[in-house]
Design a protein around this motif. Structure first.
Motif, mmCIF file in Angstrom:
data_model
loop_
_atom_site.group_PDB
_atom_site.id
_atom_site.type_symbol
_atom_site.label_atom_id
_atom_site.label_comp_id
_atom_site.label_asym_id
_atom_site.label_seq_id
_atom_site.Cartn_x
_atom_site.Cartn_y
_atom_site.Cartn_z
ATOM 1 N N MET A 107 1.190 -1.310 -0.154
ATOM 2 C CA MET A 107 -0.046 -0.052 0.045
ATOM 3 C C MET A 107 0.974 1.058 0.049
ATOM 4 O O MET A 107 0.468 2.458 -0.542
ATOM 5 C CB MET A 107 -0.985 -0.004 1.084
ATOM 6 N N GLU A 108 1.919 1.065 0.684
ATOM 7 C CA GLU A 108 2.794 2.435 0.869
ATOM 8 C C GLU A 108 3.690 2.374 -0.468
ATOM 9 O O GLU A 108 3.940 3.647 -0.961
ATOM 10 C CB GLU A 108 3.760 2.176 2.012
ATOM 11 N N GLN A 109 4.068 1.394 -0.883
ATOM 12 C CA GLN A 109 5.119 1.573 -2.078
ATOM 13 C C GLN A 109 4.552 1.659 -3.400
ATOM 14 O O GLN A 109 5.314 1.868 -4.418
ATOM 15 C CB GLN A 109 5.876 0.248 -2.177
ATOM 16 N N TYR A 110 3.083 1.225 -3.759
ATOM 17 C CA TYR A 110 2.467 1.349 -4.933
ATOM 18 C C TYR A 110 1.383 2.139 -4.897
ATOM 19 O O TYR A 110 0.395 1.715 -4.592
ATOM 20 C CB TYR A 110 2.321 -0.165 -5.510
ATOM 21 N N PRO A 111 1.602 3.422 -5.094
ATOM 22 C CA PRO A 111 0.754 4.448 -5.174
ATOM 23 C C PRO A 111 -0.566 4.409 -5.995
ATOM 24 O O PRO A 111 -1.452 4.927 -6.138
ATOM 25 C CB PRO A 111 1.424 5.849 -5.106
ATOM 26 N N ASP A 112 -0.038 3.805 -7.197
ATOM 27 C CA ASP A 112 -0.862 3.573 -8.431
ATOM 28 C C ASP A 112 -1.953 2.252 -8.437
ATOM 29 O O ASP A 112 -2.521 1.854 -9.261
ATOM 30 C CB ASP A 112 -0.074 3.619 -9.858
ATOM 31 N N LEU A 113 -2.204 1.828 -7.012
ATOM 32 C CA LEU A 113 -2.909 0.891 -6.938
ATOM 33 C C LEU A 113 -4.504 0.892 -7.312
ATOM 34 O O LEU A 113 -4.842 2.208 -7.285
ATOM 35 C CB LEU A 113 -3.170 0.338 -5.553
ATOM 36 N N GLU A 114 -4.992 0.247 -8.092
ATOM 37 C CA GLU A 114 -6.471 0.196 -8.554
ATOM 38 C C GLU A 114 -7.383 0.468 -7.285
ATOM 39 O O GLU A 114 -7.128 -0.295 -6.141
ATOM 40 C CB GLU A 114 -6.940 -0.922 -9.310
ATOM 41 N N PRO A 115 -8.387 1.268 -7.129
ATOM 42 C CA PRO A 115 -9.315 1.245 -5.986
ATOM 43 C C PRO A 115 -9.769 -0.240 -5.514
ATOM 44 O O PRO A 115 -9.878 -0.397 -4.023
ATOM 45 C CB PRO A 115 -10.281 2.097 -6.348
ATOM 46 N N ALA A 116 -9.926 -1.112 -6.534
ATOM 47 C CA ALA A 116 -10.275 -2.554 -5.978
ATOM 48 C C ALA A 116 -9.328 -3.253 -5.215
ATOM 49 O O ALA A 116 -9.483 -3.719 -4.298
ATOM 50 C CB ALA A 116 -10.936 -3.211 -7.109
ATOM 51 N N GLU A 117 -8.058 -2.977 -5.783
ATOM 52 C CA GLU A 117 -6.807 -3.688 -5.160
ATOM 53 C C GLU A 117 -6.742 -3.270 -3.847
ATOM 54 O O GLU A 117 -6.611 -3.893 -2.824
ATOM 55 C CB GLU A 117 -5.787 -3.324 -6.097
ATOM 56 N N ARG A 118 -6.804 -1.709 -3.671
ATOM 57 C CA ARG A 118 -6.588 -1.148 -2.411
ATOM 58 C C ARG A 118 -7.380 -1.513 -1.408
ATOM 59 O O ARG A 118 -7.257 -2.004 -0.217
ATOM 60 C CB ARG A 118 -6.721 0.473 -2.463
ATOM 61 N N GLU A 119 -8.656 -1.821 -1.880
ATOM 62 C CA GLU A 119 -9.811 -2.442 -0.956
ATOM 63 C C GLU A 119 -9.530 -3.757 -0.314
ATOM 64 O O GLU A 119 -9.721 -4.031 0.666
ATOM 65 C CB GLU A 119 -11.105 -2.208 -1.633
ATOM 66 N N ARG A 120 -9.176 -4.418 -1.351
ATOM 67 C CA ARG A 120 -9.004 -5.909 -1.054
ATOM 68 C C ARG A 120 -7.773 -5.993 -0.139
ATOM 69 O O ARG A 120 -7.700 -6.723 0.748
ATOM 70 C CB ARG A 120 -8.648 -6.678 -2.454
ATOM 71 N N PHE A 121 -6.550 -5.313 -0.445
ATOM 72 C CA PHE A 121 -5.492 -5.468 0.372
ATOM 73 C C PHE A 121 -5.808 -4.911 1.879
ATOM 74 O O PHE A 121 -5.309 -5.466 2.883
ATOM 75 C CB PHE A 121 -4.069 -4.628 -0.253
ATOM 76 N N CYS A 122 -6.392 -3.879 1.940
ATOM 77 C CA CYS A 122 -7.064 -3.345 3.362
ATOM 78 C C CYS A 122 -7.775 -4.433 3.940
ATOM 79 O O CYS A 122 -7.605 -4.715 5.169
ATOM 80 C CB CYS A 122 -7.727 -2.031 3.136
ATOM 81 N N GLY A 123 -8.540 -4.873 3.019
ATOM 82 C CA GLY A 123 -9.335 -6.125 3.818
ATOM 83 C C GLY A 123 -8.567 -7.181 4.451
ATOM 84 O O GLY A 123 -8.803 -7.895 5.508
ATOM 85 N N ILE A 124 -7.556 -7.475 3.600
ATOM 86 C CA ILE A 124 -6.521 -8.775 4.120
ATOM 87 C C ILE A 124 -5.935 -8.071 5.246
ATOM 88 O O ILE A 124 -5.578 -8.992 6.088
ATOM 89 C CB ILE A 124 -5.764 -8.833 2.928
ATOM 90 N N ILE A 125 -5.290 -7.001 5.297
ATOM 91 C CA ILE A 125 -4.555 -6.443 6.650
ATOM 92 C C ILE A 125 -5.509 -6.658 7.751
ATOM 93 O O ILE A 125 -5.322 -6.958 8.714
ATOM 94 C CB ILE A 125 -4.134 -4.973 6.012
#
Lengths: 133, 551
Positions: free
Chosen positions: B155-173
Motif C-alpha cells: 500500500m505504501e510502495q505502490y501509489p498507483d493501486l486500483e481502488p479495488a486492489e486497495r480495498e482488497r489489500f486493506c481487507g486482508i490486512i
C-alpha cells in the motif's frame, strides 16, 4: 526481461502478496500449495526460479529441495527459501541441501525483490557460461 | 543411617523441665562434667544412658534420640552432596539437623521447590520447541505478520493501486490483524495452561516421606483387609475368584478383558472393570483386588490420607493410590500366611510368587511391608528403576539409603538386572564403609509382548543387611564369606570415594574416608600405576558377580 517464477507456498495471502509483487516486477508467476505439486509443476516446465516455503504440507520444503537437486534437469535451478526459521542450524541444513538464498518471514518486499533479481541474474549468467553444473 | 547430634535436645529438655545439670547428672548416676560433654555433643551416647536421661526428664525417648529425624538428616546429607556443597559431609548434616531440625526441614523443602521449578522450566522449554500445538500457533502468527507487513508495504510502495486492489489489500490486512489477535490469545492461554501441566515431584516426595514415617506398614489397612477377606470366606487359592465374584455379585460390576486404555487410572469407569488383555494374570488379579479395596476399604484410606504430612490434594491423590495398592497387596497376600511362607521359603521370591500368584514386584513390595512388631520379616529396602535409570518407589532401611535424586550407583544389581530380563539377579554389595548388603533384583514387564509395541519394563530391587543373610535364600551363594564375592559399590558417584571405578559418571565430592584412629587417608590409588591391573580385575569381578540366581 520477465522471468518465470514458481511459488510453492500454502498460505493464500502470502501467495497473493508475492504474486502481486513479482507480477508488478514484470515476471510470470505460477503458484502451487504442496511440495509434491511443486515437483510435478517443475518437471512439466522448468521455471527460472523457485520460491519455496519450508513448512509445506505433504512433501515439505527440505524434501522438495533434496529431490529436485537429484534431478539433472532441475539440479542447477535457482531456489530461494521462504522460512520462518532463522536459526543457524536450519540455514546450514538448507545450504547443504542446495538452497541459493533465504528470505525470513516476515519479509520486507524490497529485500525480497532485490534478492529475487540477484538470483535470476546469477541463474542467467550461469546458464550462459556453463550449460550444466 | 546418619547419626543425629542430640546434645542440644537433651539440654533443652532439661532446661524445659527446670532441672540443673548437677541434679540431672546425679539422678542418672554420671558426673556433671560428663553430662556437660554430652550436652555439647562431645560424647555421643545412646542406649541405656539415653533411656535413663529420658526417664529422669520424663521425655519420650524418640524426642531425645531424634530417631524421627534420621531420614531428614540423610536427606540433608544427600542434598548437600547433590548440590556439590563442599565440606558439608554426613557428620555436618547430622549436626545441623540435630541442632536445627526446623531449619533442616526448611532446607529440604526449599530444595524440593527448587527442583520443581527446575523441572517446570525444563518442561516448559521442551514445550516451546516440541509442543505441536504451540509450533502450529507460532507458525500461524508468523504467517499473519508476514501478510500484514507485505500488504502494508505494498500500500505504501505502490501509489498507483486500483481502488479495488486497495480495498482488497486493506481487507486482508484487517482480517490478518484480527486473526493475529486470536492467535496471540490462544498462545497465551496455552502457555498459561502449561503452568499446571508438568507434575511437580514434591507431592511424590511427600508421599515417600509419609510412607517412611509409617515404616511402610499400615496396621489399619492390614486389619481392614483381613476383615474384608474374612467376609469373602475363602482360601488363598480361591481368593482371586472370590474377589472377582464379589465385584460382580455384590457390587454389580462387569469385568471384561480387552484392549485397555494406556492410562490405567481411567480403566475403571462406572460399572465396568476393563482388564487389559495384554497384561499379565498377576496384574489382573491385583487390579481386581485394588478395585475391591477401593470400594470396601475407601473409608480407611481416607482416614489415612487425612494426615498432616500430606499437604496438597495432589499428594493426597498419590497417597490414595499408594494406599489402594497397599490394600490390594494386603488382601491378596494375607500378612500371617505370607509372613510364614516367606520365612519358610527363606524369602524365595519366585516360590512366593508361585504360591500367592503375584508378580515379582508385587511380592517384593509385600515383603517390604512385613513390619508388624509381633511378626517382623527381614527388613528390606526397595527400589524400582526404568531402563533410563529413572527411579521410583524408593524405600530405605537403616544403613541402606535409597536415592531420591538422580540415580543410584550404576553397579547396583537393579541396573545389572536389566541385562538379563526376567531372571532374578543377586549381588553382595559392599559399600565404601565396608558395610555389606544383599541385593536381589529382577527386570520385568507387566505386559505380554506385542509385536510393534515398546514393552514397558521396570527393574525392581530389594536390599537387606547381610546380618539377615542366613534367613534369605539368595545369600547362600555368598555364604562362604570370601572377600572376592562382594562387589565394591557405592550409593552414588557423588558420595563415592572409589576413585578408580570404571563406571564413574560424576566426580566425587568427598575424598577417601579417614580410617578410624585418625590416620591420614591411604596414598591416592597407588594401584592406578599398575596399568590395567586392579581396575580391570575389579571390573571383571563386578561383572561376574551380578550373578543370576535361580529363576
Amino acid at each position: 526481461m520477465g522471468a518465470s517464477i514458481l511459488i510453492a507456498e500454502d498460505e493464500p495471502f502470502i501467495v497473493e502478496s508475492l504474486n502481486f509483487l513479482l507480477t508488478r516486477a514484470g515476471h510470470r508467476v505460477d503458484a502451487v500449495d504442496t511440495g509434491s505439486r511443486a515437483l510435478q509443476a517443475m518437471r512439466g516446465h522448468r521455471p527460472d526460479l523457485l520460491l519455496l516455503d519450508i513448512m509445506l504440507p505433504e512433501t515439505n520444503g527440505f524434501d522438495v529441495l533434496r529431490r529436485l537437486r537429484g534431478e539433472p534437469e532441475l539440479a542447477d535451478m535457482p531456489v530461494m527459501i521462504l522460512t520462518a526459521k532463522g536459526q543457524e542450524a536450519d540455514r546450514n541444513r538448507m545450504i547443504e541441501l542446495g538452497a541459493d538464498d533465504f528470505v525470513t518471514k516476515p519479509f520486507s518486499n524490497k529485500d525480497l525483490l532485490s534478492r529475487v533479481e540477484m538470483l535470476l541474474e546469477g541463474g542467467r549468467a550461469a546458464r550462459g557460461s556453463t550449460p550444466s553444473r | 543411617m546418619t547419626r543425629i547430634a542430640i546434645g542440644r535436645r537433651i539440654r533443652e529438655s532439661r532446661m524445659d523441665a527446670g532441672v540443673t545439670q548437677t541434679d540431672l547428672a546425679k539422678a542418672i548416676g554420671i558426673s556433671p562434667s560428663y553430662l556437660n560433654l554430652i550436652e555439647h555433643d562431645k560424647r555421643l551416647i545412646g542406649g541405656a544412658l539415653l533411656k535413663r536421661i529420658a526417664g529422669a526428664l520424663d521425655t519420650p525417648l524418640a524426642v531425645l534420640s531424634g530417631a524421627n529425624d534420621a531420614p531428614l538428616a540423610s536427606e540433608v546429607a544427600e542434598l548437600a552432596r547433590s548440590l556439590s556443597f563442599r565440606g558439608l559431609d554426613e557428620a555436618a548434616a547430622s549436626r545441623f539437623t540435630g541442632q536445627y531440625p526446623d531449619w533442616a526441614n526448611a532446607f529440604v523443602q526449599l530444595h524440593r521447590r527448587y527442583r520443581d521449578a527446575t523441572e517446570t522450566a525444563l518442561a516448559l522449554s521442551d514445550r516451546l520447541s516440541q509442543d505441536p500445538a504451540l509450533m502450529e500457533l507460532s507458525h500461524a502468527v508468523l504467517t499473519q505478520i508476514s501478510a500484514i507487513r507485505s500488504f502494508a508495504e505494498i500500500m505504501e510502495q505502490y501509489p498507483d493501486l486500483e481502488p479495488a486492489e486497495r480495498e482488497r489489500f486493506c481487507g486482508i490486512i484487517a482480517d490478518q490483524s484480527d486473526r493475529l489477535g486470536s492467535s496471540a490469545r490462544e498462545m497465551i492461554a496455552l502457555l498459561d495452561g502449561a503452568r499446571n501441566a508438568p507434575t511437580p515431584t514434591s507431592p511424590q516426595s511427600e508421599v515417600d516421606d509419609f510412607i517412611h514415617h509409617c515404616d511402610n506398614h499400615l496396621p489399619r489397612l492390614e486389619e481392614a483387609a483381613d476383615a474384608l477377606r474374612a467376609r469373602l470366606e475363602t482360601s488363598i487359592e480361591m481368593l482371586p475368584a472370590a474377589i472377582e465374584n464379589r465385584l460382580v455379585r455384590t457390587h454389580g460390576l462387569t469385568i471384561r478383558r480387552g484392549r485397555a486404555n494406556i492410562d490405567r487410572r481411567d480403566v475403571r469407569r462406572h460399572d465396568l472393570v476393563l482388564l487389559d488383555e495384554e497384561a499379565l494374570d498377576a496384574t489382573h488379579r491385583f487390579q481386581l483386588a485394588r478395585t475391591l479395596a477401593d470400594l470396601e476399604l475407601g473409608d480407611v484410606t481416607e482416614e489415612l490420607v487425612a494426615d498432616d504430612r500430606l499437604t496438597s490434594d495432589e499428594s493426597r491423590d498419590i497417597a490414595r493410590r499408594a494406599m489402594a495398592n497397599y490394600a490390594a497387596g494386603a488382601l491378596l497376600f494375607p500378612y500371617d500366611a505370607f509372613h510364614d511362607e516367606a520365612e519358610a521359603t527363606r524369602y524365595d521370591i519366585d516360590r512366593l510368587a508361585q504360591r500367592f500368584g503375584g508378580s515379582f514386584e508385587q511380592i517384593a513390595h509385600r515383603l517390604v511391608t512385613l513390619r508388624r512388631p509381633d511378626a517382623q520379616g527381614v527388613p528390606f529396602a526397595f527400589l524400582r528403576a526404568d531402563p533410563a535409570g529413572n527411579i521410583s518407589k524408593p524405600f530405605s532401611i537403616a544403613g541402606l539409603r535409597m536415592p531420591r535424586l538422580g540415580g543410584a550407583c550404576p553397579l547396583w544389581a537393579v541396573y545389572a538386572a536389566q541385562a538379563t530380563p526376567d531372571r532374578t539377579v543377586s549381588q553382595l554389595a559392599e559399600m565404601p564403609s565396608g558395610e555389606q548388603f544383599l541385593f536381589i533384583a529382577r527386570s520385568q514387564s507387566k505386559r505380554a509382548p506385542v509385536y510393534g509395541r515398546a514393552q514397558a519394563r521396570f527393574s525392581v530391587m530389594l536390599g537387606c543387611d547381610v546380618v539377615y543373610g542366613e534367613r534369605v535364600v539368595y545369600f547362600d551363594s555368598y555364604a562362604s564369606g570370601r572377600a572376592s564375592l562382594a562387589t565394591p559399590v557405592g550409593f552414588n558417584c557423588r558420595s563415592c570415594p572409589r576413585s578408580a571405578c570404571a563406571q564413574r559418571a560424576q566426580a566425587a565430592i568427598i575424598s577417601a574416608p579417614t580410617p578410624p584412629g585418625g590416620a591420614p587417608p591411604a596414598a591416592p590409588r597407588m594401584d592406578e600405576a599398575e596399568a590395567g591391573g586392579p581396575e580391570s580385575r575389579e571390573q571383571s569381578r563386578k561383572q561376574g558377580l551380578a550373578s543370576t540366581a535361580r529363576t
